[in-house]
Write a protein that holds these residues in place. Structure first.
Motif, mmCIF file in Angstrom:
data_model
loop_
_atom_site.group_PDB
_atom_site.id
_atom_site.type_symbol
_atom_site.label_atom_id
_atom_site.label_comp_id
_atom_site.label_asym_id
_atom_site.label_seq_id
_atom_site.Cartn_x
_atom_site.Cartn_y
_atom_site.Cartn_z
ATOM 1 N N ALA A 197 0.835 -1.204 0.000
ATOM 2 C CA ALA A 197 0.000 0.000 0.000
ATOM 3 C C ALA A 197 0.867 1.252 0.000
ATOM 4 O O ALA A 197 2.001 1.251 0.499
ATOM 5 C CB ALA A 197 -0.919 0.000 1.217
ATOM 6 N N ARG A 198 0.293 2.342 -0.536
ATOM 7 C CA ARG A 198 0.999 3.618 -0.595
ATOM 8 C C ARG A 198 0.148 4.715 0.026
ATOM 9 O O ARG A 198 -1.080 4.603 0.100
ATOM 10 C CB ARG A 198 1.347 3.986 -2.043
ATOM 11 N N ASP A 237 -9.505 7.020 -0.322
ATOM 12 C CA ASP A 237 -8.858 5.716 -0.156
ATOM 13 C C ASP A 237 -9.337 4.717 -1.190
ATOM 14 O O ASP A 237 -10.541 4.624 -1.469
ATOM 15 C CB ASP A 237 -9.145 5.148 1.240
ATOM 16 N N LYS A 273 -4.787 9.002 -0.359
ATOM 17 C CA LYS A 273 -4.393 10.366 -0.711
ATOM 18 C C LYS A 273 -5.290 11.329 0.056
ATOM 19 O O LYS A 273 -6.349 10.933 0.551
ATOM 20 C CB LYS A 273 -4.504 10.596 -2.218
ATOM 21 N N ASP A 307 -4.305 2.347 -1.126
ATOM 22 C CA ASP A 307 -3.805 3.655 -1.532
ATOM 23 C C ASP A 307 -4.579 4.735 -0.784
ATOM 24 O O ASP A 307 -5.811 4.698 -0.752
ATOM 25 C CB ASP A 307 -3.978 3.862 -3.043
#
Length: 199
Positions: free
Chosen positions: A39-40, A112, A127, A125
């Motif tokens: 995951a980032r 997400d 942001k 992910d």
């Protein structure tokens, strides 16, 4: 809601969002459990692997900067097969540097991408989109360098200033409400949502 998703799926995803409390409490192993391997995450002060973010958060916790996150219930959209989801979650970031006697409240939304693997929902992910931020003065008014604040978009200028002064620089422009970056984040997330699982 598709036939392949249930109220339990929605509750599991809501628990992922409110699980951010583990960061505020320094429960690093439990924070790791919110993310799938690989995951980032991209937020003001960190971009990279979620596993590295947890380590960086642990280091931040040893500094004079303290943070707390107030998380609301997410708005969730599922893929047709019920294996993927995109959530948008309002949050308030409360930060304070005890040495500087300076803090801020930052209002943002987490976007997400979430997947269910082996029956378990986790983030793949994350942001952030920033809506607005204000300074707080826990021990009385202190001087703010307006020129430094002006380097950042107004929507997160106060947050970036406190982070920068605390040794966590904000090094690029991030998405703000109504910006092209916000549109790109959402368009990309929903394009991913429509892709085949595993693509």
């Amino acid at each position: 809601m598709s036939e392949s998703t249930t109220l339990q799926d929605r509750q599991d995803i809501a628990d992922l969002m409110t699980g951010w409390i583990h960061r505020d409490l320094g429960q690093w192993d439990r924070l790791r459990e919110l993310f799938h391997p690989g995951a980032r995450i991209e937020i003001t002060w960190f971009e990279g692997a979620a596993s590295d973010f947890v380590d960086a958060s642990a280091r931040m916790a040893t500094t004079d900067l303290r943070t707390k996150h107030l998380i609301t219930a997410p708005s969730v959209t599922f893929s047709a097969d019920g294996i993927r989801a995109v959530s948008e979650t309002n949050a308030v970031i409360v930060a304070e540097n005890s040495t500087l006697d300076l803090g801020c409240n930052g209002h943002n939304r987490f976007i997400d991408r979430i997947e269910r693997r082996d029956g378990v929902w986790r983030i793949v992910d994350r942001k952030s989109v920033y809506d607005f931020a204000t300074f707080t003065f826990p021990a009385g008014i202190v001087e703010i360098d307006a020129e430094v604040v002006a380097k950042y978009p107004r929507e997160y200028g106060a947050l970036a200033y406190v982070l920068d002064r605390s040794g966590f620089p904000v090094e690029r422009t991030f998405a703000t409400q109504g910006s092209e970056l916000e549109r790109d984040i959402k368009e990309s997330a929903f394009a991913w949502l429509g892709a085949e699982a595993g693509a």
